[in-house]
Write a protein that holds these residues in place. Sequence first.
Motif, PDB file in Angstrom:
ATOM      1  N   LEU A 165       1.958   4.189   4.936  1.00  0.00           N
ATOM      2  CA  LEU A 165       1.542   4.122   3.537  1.00  0.00           C
ATOM      3  C   LEU A 165       0.165   4.746   3.337  1.00  0.00           C
ATOM      4  N   PRO A 166      -0.028   5.423   2.215  1.00  0.00           N
ATOM      5  CA  PRO A 166      -1.351   6.002   1.943  1.00  0.00           C
ATOM      6  C   PRO A 166      -2.332   4.922   1.501  1.00  0.00           C
ATOM      7  N   ILE A 167      -2.913   4.241   2.513  1.00  0.00           N
ATOM      8  CA  ILE A 167      -3.839   3.134   2.254  1.00  0.00           C
ATOM      9  C   ILE A 167      -5.233   3.549   2.704  1.00  0.00           C
ATOM     10  N   ASP A 168      -6.261   3.048   2.020  1.00  0.00           N
ATOM     11  CA  ASP A 168      -7.619   3.438   2.372  1.00  0.00           C
ATOM     12  C   ASP A 168      -8.363   2.373   3.148  1.00  0.00           C
ATOM     13  N   ALA A 169      -8.051   1.106   2.850  1.00  0.00           N
ATOM     14  CA  ALA A 169      -8.862   0.061   3.470  1.00  0.00           C
ATOM     15  C   ALA A 169      -8.064  -1.205   3.740  1.00  0.00           C
ATOM     16  N   LEU A 170      -8.511  -1.964   4.744  1.00  0.00           N
ATOM     17  CA  LEU A 170      -7.936  -3.284   5.025  1.00  0.00           C
ATOM     18  C   LEU A 170      -9.030  -4.316   4.793  1.00  0.00           C
ATOM     19  N   LYS A 171      -8.709  -5.363   4.022  1.00  0.00           N
ATOM     20  CA  LYS A 171      -9.687  -6.439   3.848  1.00  0.00           C
ATOM     21  C   LYS A 171      -9.254  -7.614   4.705  1.00  0.00           C
ATOM     22  N   VAL A 172      -9.989  -7.834   5.792  1.00  0.00           N
ATOM     23  CA  VAL A 172      -9.625  -8.907   6.717  1.00  0.00           C
ATOM     24  C   VAL A 172      -9.850 -10.245   6.011  1.00  0.00           C
ATOM     25  N   ASP A 173      -8.832 -11.082   6.025  1.00  0.00           N
ATOM     26  CA  ASP A 173      -8.893 -12.344   5.287  1.00  0.00           C
ATOM     27  C   ASP A 173      -9.993 -13.249   5.824  1.00  0.00           C
ATOM     28  N   GLN A 174     -10.564 -14.006   4.900  1.00  0.00           N
ATOM     29  CA  GLN A 174     -11.728 -14.818   5.302  1.00  0.00           C
ATOM     30  C   GLN A 174     -11.393 -15.889   6.336  1.00  0.00           C
ATOM     31  N   SER A 175     -10.149 -16.257   6.462  1.00  0.00           N
ATOM     32  CA  SER A 175      -9.797 -17.277   7.459  1.00  0.00           C
ATOM     33  C   SER A 175     -10.095 -16.769   8.878  1.00  0.00           C
ATOM     34  N   PHE A 176      -9.943 -15.450   9.077  1.00  0.00           N
ATOM     35  CA  PHE A 176     -10.245 -14.895  10.406  1.00  0.00           C
ATOM     36  C   PHE A 176     -11.753 -14.799  10.608  1.00  0.00           C
ATOM     37  N   VAL A 177     -12.430 -14.383   9.511  1.00  0.00           N
ATOM     38  CA  VAL A 177     -13.884 -14.256   9.595  1.00  0.00           C
ATOM     39  C   VAL A 177     -14.493 -15.604   9.986  1.00  0.00           C
ATOM     40  N   ARG A 178     -13.902 -16.689   9.414  1.00  0.00           N
ATOM     41  CA  ARG A 178     -14.427 -18.019   9.685  1.00  0.00           C
ATOM     42  C   ARG A 178     -14.353 -18.360  11.178  1.00  0.00           C
ATOM     43  N   GLU A 206      10.130   0.725  -0.975  1.00  0.00           N
ATOM     44  CA  GLU A 206      10.313   2.107  -1.418  1.00  0.00           C
ATOM     45  C   GLU A 206       9.406   2.461  -2.592  1.00  0.00           C
ATOM     46  N   SER A 207       9.484   1.603  -3.632  1.00  0.00           N
ATOM     47  CA  SER A 207       8.718   1.941  -4.825  1.00  0.00           C
ATOM     48  C   SER A 207       7.226   1.825  -4.546  1.00  0.00           C
ATOM     49  N   SER A 208       6.819   0.899  -3.630  1.00  0.00           N
ATOM     50  CA  SER A 208       5.404   0.785  -3.275  1.00  0.00           C
ATOM     51  C   SER A 208       4.900   2.129  -2.776  1.00  0.00           C
ATOM     52  N   ALA A 209       5.649   2.715  -1.859  1.00  0.00           N
ATOM     53  CA  ALA A 209       5.217   3.975  -1.259  1.00  0.00           C
ATOM     54  C   ALA A 209       5.021   5.035  -2.336  1.00  0.00           C
ATOM     55  N   ASN A 210       5.944   5.091  -3.291  1.00  0.00           N
ATOM     56  CA  ASN A 210       5.839   6.094  -4.357  1.00  0.00           C
ATOM     57  C   ASN A 210       4.591   5.893  -5.209  1.00  0.00           C
ATOM     58  N   ILE A 211       4.377   4.626  -5.583  1.00  0.00           N
ATOM     59  CA  ILE A 211       3.216   4.333  -6.437  1.00  0.00           C
ATOM     60  C   ILE A 211       1.916   4.676  -5.708  1.00  0.00           C
ATOM     61  N   LEU A 212       1.868   4.282  -4.418  1.00  0.00           N
ATOM     62  CA  LEU A 212       0.648   4.541  -3.652  1.00  0.00           C
ATOM     63  C   LEU A 212       0.383   6.037  -3.524  1.00  0.00           C
ATOM     64  N   ARG A 213       1.457   6.803  -3.347  1.00  0.00           N
ATOM     65  CA  ARG A 213       1.274   8.264  -3.235  1.00  0.00           C
ATOM     66  C   ARG A 213       0.669   8.836  -4.522  1.00  0.00           C
ATOM     67  N   THR A 214       1.194   8.360  -5.659  1.00  0.00           N
ATOM     68  CA  THR A 214       0.660   8.847  -6.942  1.00  0.00           C
ATOM     69  C   THR A 214      -0.820   8.483  -7.080  1.00  0.00           C
ATOM     70  N   LEU A 215      -1.163   7.243  -6.697  1.00  0.00           N
ATOM     71  CA  LEU A 215      -2.561   6.811  -6.792  1.00  0.00           C
ATOM     72  C   LEU A 215      -3.444   7.708  -5.925  1.00  0.00           C
ATOM     73  N   ARG A 216      -2.961   7.970  -4.698  1.00  0.00           N
ATOM     74  CA  ARG A 216      -3.752   8.783  -3.769  1.00  0.00           C
ATOM     75  C   ARG A 216      -3.960  10.193  -4.327  1.00  0.00           C
TER      76      ARG A 216
END
Length: 722
Positions: A614-627, A580-590
Amino acid sequence: MTMSTIRRLLLVVDNPGDARLLREMVNERAASSVTELTHVETLAEAEKHLSEREVDVILLDLALPDAQGMGAVRRAKAAAPRVALVVLTGVDDELLAAQALQEGAQDYLIKSQIEARGLLRALRYAVERKIMEEALFVEKERAQVTLGCIGEAVVCTDIFGKITFLNVAAEQLTGWSLAESAGRPMVEIFRTRDSSGEDSAETTAAVAILRIGAMHLPSCCLLIRRDGVEIPIEESIAAIHNREGEAIGAVIVFRDVSAARATALQIVHSAQHDFLTGLPNRVLLNDRIDQAILMAKRNSAQIALLFMDLDGFKHINDSLGHPIGDELLQSVAKRVVNCVRGADTVSRQGGDEFIVLLSEIQNSEMAAVMATRILKAVATTHAVDKHDLYITASIGVSSYPGDGLNAETLIKNADTAMYQAKENGRQCFRFFKPAMNARAVERQSIEESLSQALQRHEFKLHYQPKVCLRTGAVVGAEALLRWTHPKRGMLSPAQFIPIAEDCGLILPIGRWVLREACKQARAWVDAGQRPITMAVNASAMEFGDDGFLGSLFTVLEETGLESTALEVELTESVLMKRVESSANILRTLRQRGVRVAVDDFGTGYSSLSYLRKLPIDALKVDQSFVRQISTGGDDVAIVTAVINMARSLKLRVIAEGVETRTEMEFLKAHHCDEAQGYYFSKPVPARQFAELLERGVGRMTARRGRSSASAIRHESGAPDVA
Ligand code: C2E
Ligand code: MG
Ligand code: MG
């Protein structure tokens, strides 16, 4: 009253001759103390006199005109119940005389046999006897009342062990009434058992009577009530003696001690158990461990301790409240108890820590099986007050004799192993290894120097470029913290950030990182560099801190960096922890233009439907998958899927840890937006990064093999031009 004080005599005699004779006899004796002799001829007159005057003794003829025989005795007794009574009968009336005694007369005289001395002696004895009778009555009455109202139960027997008396308390405790029990053998009414389970009353009572002394039955004696219910009692038995000192019976005094015993047991119990779960506490556990060690030593067996700590319990407690947290702990306790064998001990150490003692195990494999079973049981959803709560645990295992010879060491080492399990990603168990102790010591020393690192200016930031895969341009930087420890040299974040999180130092450190990164980004803008996004990592504690947003906006304001130039990197688990609180914080950031990227994507267990909201801008694919791309592993498909999914969610996809050209090309071909990794550049100090910004990273066109770290360092100074 003594014998000489018979003063008032009432003579009730109809026959004038008899009356005269008796009067003469009384008066004739010089020793006679009778000063008032009243003579009446009928019982009616006697009754009248008695109602008006006090009398010491009545001499009553049983043949009166208005009353005869027993009728006369009864009326006289009724008129003066406390006055001594002597009756006069004829020669043939011995039977009548005996009846009169039974009705309460103290003596009788046969008319024709009376002589003066005998008459007065009879009168005196009658008075004396009456006084004694009265005293006896009062005595008996007092005893009866006392026995009736005391809390102690009293049972009396005769010399043959037959019941002669039970008081009210004894009636209640034994379940027998006095009427029913009188005359029955004592063992039938007063059945007891000692702790050995044997009937004890018969023998002890008999012994008491024979030995002519009082004795206590064993303190843990049980009374078996008539209905079979067993009551713990405390009791004593004493023999009753006659004048000659011969035992003629026994008195047993006892009382119900179940309440006192229950209280005592309760006190012992609460001193040894945890109030919330009812499980043994550390006091009792230590005791059990000591016992288990003794047994194991004797049988050359092993024991194991499982130190369990719940993962993220504090979060549940904080967000849902302590009552829910308490219920969850109770539920966890039950699950763990259900996992172990009867001989094992599950104890709560306090908080969300539990210790399981596995007494006598054949091998450590058994401890592993048990730990796995417990982890699984705990991780199954707990239904608590309309919530379906999910929680996991981490377990550390130590065993006797390998990891310690006493409770203290075993607990300490299991605790250390538990920390290791936490560090290994939680929801797992770890066996204790001696090296862990060294780690714990190291950890402590790091914690100590960490607290001074900020003042001593031991931190600095390195920056790693994020490259746009379409254009090859550096579009961003990730600020990565570096610590030059005064003795150990350069430490990587993995070595100190978890410790900083544990001890709360991450908050001031995080604020420093943010300010430093923003200051640097602004400085590059001021120096005329192309605008880029500055990414800063925030850990769970920073993100969860109430002052997080406040200090972030203050830093932006004070450094003058555009809010759109800042990106906060948060891991999935950080976001999912406080939904819950994550969503609120992210909204304020956005709203303020600050971007948010999900770091190490794919390693957590985010719910995709949730991420979508969630108001997210990007996903960073973990390096284990890249490998997987360059090693041809199974997870290549996942990389493709994640890229596609992110695109469908309209999110930017950044690949982390790109080390080879193959990886870069694969990502580019699959329309991954940005990439970051050694292939382009290692994280570098600010000055070097500025050069990268000016010259670019190159590397997008020319064909090269997998680069080694040293090659990168070497090459970063002379990059290929796109
Ligand atoms: P992260 O945010 O996922 O950062 C990426 C990590 O991968 C960095 O490790 C980086 O040096 C490393 N890396 C980059 N490219 C490659 C590559 O091609 N191959 C390999 N093998 N590794 C690569 P680093 O600097 O050791 O940081 C580790 C983690 O520590 C970071 O993971 C981040 O979670 C955390 N961290 C670093 N700085 C900070 C900070 O200032 N605050 C917080 N809260 N966490 C930080
Ligand atoms: Mg990061
Ligand atoms: Mg990462």
